[in-house]
Design a protein around this motif. Structure first.
Motif, PDB file in Angstrom:
ATOM      1  N   ARG A  32       0.839  -1.214   0.000  1.00 35.59           N
ATOM      2  CA  ARG A  32       0.000   0.000   0.000  1.00 35.59           C
ATOM      3  C   ARG A  32       0.866   1.253   0.000  1.00 35.59           C
ATOM      4  NH1 ARG A  32      -3.027  -3.075   3.697  1.00 35.59           N
ATOM      5  NH2 ARG A  32      -2.075  -1.953   5.443  1.00 35.59           N
ATOM      6  N   LYS A  33       1.897   1.186   0.778  1.00 34.77           N
ATOM      7  CA  LYS A  33       2.790   2.349   0.835  1.00 34.77           C
ATOM      8  C   LYS A  33       3.436   2.622  -0.519  1.00 34.77           C
ATOM      9  CE  LYS A  33       6.548   4.286   3.583  1.00 34.77           C
ATOM     10  NZ  LYS A  33       7.508   4.052   4.697  1.00 34.77           N
ATOM     11  N   LYS A  35       2.197   1.740  -3.393  1.00 34.75           N
ATOM     12  CA  LYS A  35       1.166   2.259  -4.308  1.00 34.75           C
ATOM     13  C   LYS A  35       0.912   3.743  -4.052  1.00 34.75           C
ATOM     14  CE  LYS A  35      -1.283  -2.103  -5.075  1.00 34.75           C
ATOM     15  NZ  LYS A  35      -2.565  -2.845  -4.853  1.00 34.75           N
ATOM     16  N   ASP A  36       0.843   4.109  -2.780  1.00 32.13           N
ATOM     17  CA  ASP A  36       0.613   5.530  -2.449  1.00 32.13           C
ATOM     18  C   ASP A  36       1.742   6.403  -2.960  1.00 32.13           C
ATOM     19  OD1 ASP A  36      -1.700   4.792  -1.223  1.00 32.13           O
ATOM     20  OD2 ASP A  36      -0.868   4.796   0.834  1.00 32.13           O
ATOM     21  N   GLU A  37       2.960   5.912  -2.803  1.00 27.85           N
ATOM     22  CA  GLU A  37       4.100   6.694  -3.300  1.00 27.85           C
ATOM     23  C   GLU A  37       4.059   6.830  -4.820  1.00 27.85           C
ATOM     24  OE1 GLU A  37       7.520   4.735  -1.868  1.00 27.85           O
ATOM     25  OE2 GLU A  37       7.354   5.538   0.189  1.00 27.85           O
ATOM     26  N   ALA A  40       1.413   9.328  -5.675  1.00 23.78           N
ATOM     27  CA  ALA A  40       1.884  10.681  -5.359  1.00 23.78           C
ATOM     28  C   ALA A  40       2.826  11.186  -6.438  1.00 23.78           C
ATOM     29  CB  ALA A  40       2.560  10.681  -3.982  1.00 23.78           C
TER      30      ALA A  40
END
Length: 303
Positions: A32-33, A35-37, A40
């Motif tokens: 998830r991290k 994917k979020d990065e 962003a």
């Protein structure tokens, strides 16, 4: 040992350190991290792209406005140059100097008199010659009522159209034969040459050329102006020899030295004179005698 091995997954860590004791929960959190990065980074790239695109649009818009301003400045400079050139041609060069002046509409005032007054205008600049000045010059003649000036460019010339006052009566004052209009405006002191009625029975102490005559008796003045206006309207000025108002209760006319007209009072005087015109038409051209118009609406011919 086998259970710990089952909890180990091979994933792309993006450079992060993964140990053998990493749990399934840790792997999900890491994904998830990542994917979020990634989202962003994509958002930042999109924002940078949008900002770059908007900056490019603003630059193009400024360039377009700059080119438009330059075009407007060039057009304004060309227009100013053309205007200055035209003004120089119109007001400075001899191209538009007046070559001739012609007068139209005059019947009573001779053309030589106009030519003498307007002669100095020949050779002057057409556009600098004021029409007001021409009007003032010509209206110095008491016979001139109105003046219209037309300027012709090719060839440069002036067409002056005058409107004259119509002589309507003759009144003797201080030994002078004053020619007056239907409104008693004095046109001249020598009126023997005009076929207009002689107005008698009126007292005037003084007069001035180009100004209205002011008799002592205002009632008689109204009678005279009414009579002269009506006679001019029915084209009878040249037929009436004398108009006598010595007694305003017994107004008389001499018609063509062959008919004596009695009008009585000033009541309906304009209608009486119109009736006179119709009555004379019905008589023989050589008829002599008296026509009694004392009773309004009725004409009695007495041979």
């Amino acid at each position: 040992m086998d259970e710990k091995k089952n909890n180990i997954r091979l994933v792309k860590t993006g450079g992060r350190r993964v140990t053998k004791t990493t749990t399934e929960y840790d792997w999900n959190s890491l994904e998830r991290k990542m994917k979020d990065e990634k989202a962003a980074r994509q958002s930042q790239q999109k924002t940078r792209h949008t900002a770059s695109f908007q900056k490019k649009i603003r630059y193009q818009k400024r360039q377009k406005q700059r080119r438009l301003r330059m075009k407007r400045r060039r057009a304004l400079a060309i227009l100013i140059f053309i205007i200055v050139l035209v003004l120089i041609l119109m007001f400075v060069t001899p191209i538009f100097n007046i070559r001739s002046v012609s007068v139209d509409g005059n019947r009573l005032v001779g053309a030589p008199e106009f030519q003498e007054k307007l002669k100095p205008l020949v050779g002057e600049n057409l556009f600098r010659s004021g029409t007001g000045k021409i009007r003032r010059i010509l209206k110095e003649n008491p016979y001139i009522d109105d003046v219209e000036v037309q300027k012709k460019i090719f060839p440069p010339s002036l067409l002056v159209t005058v409107t004259e006052y119509n002589p309507a009566g003759l009144i003797r004052v201080e030994g002078k034969n004053l020619i007056v209009t239907k409104d008693l405006r004095v046109l001249s002191e020598n009126g023997e040459k005009y076929p207009v009625p002689i107005v008698t029975g009126i007292n005037v102490e003084s007069y001035k050329i180009s100004y209205e005559l002011k008799p002592d008796d205002t009632e008689k003045r109204e009678i005279i102006t009414t009579a002269l206006r009506t006679m001019e309207a029915v084209e009878m000025l040249g037929d009436v020899i004398e108009f006598n108002i010595s007694d305003i209760t017994d107004i008389t006319l001499n018609y063509a030295n062959r008919l004596t007209i009695t009008c009585g009072t000033q009541l309906d005087l304009d209608h009486k004179l119109r009736l006179l015109k119709e009555t004379v038409k019905a008589l023989d051209n050589n008829a002599r005698g008296t026509i009694d118009l004392s009773e309004p609406g009725k004409a009695v011919y007495i041979p």
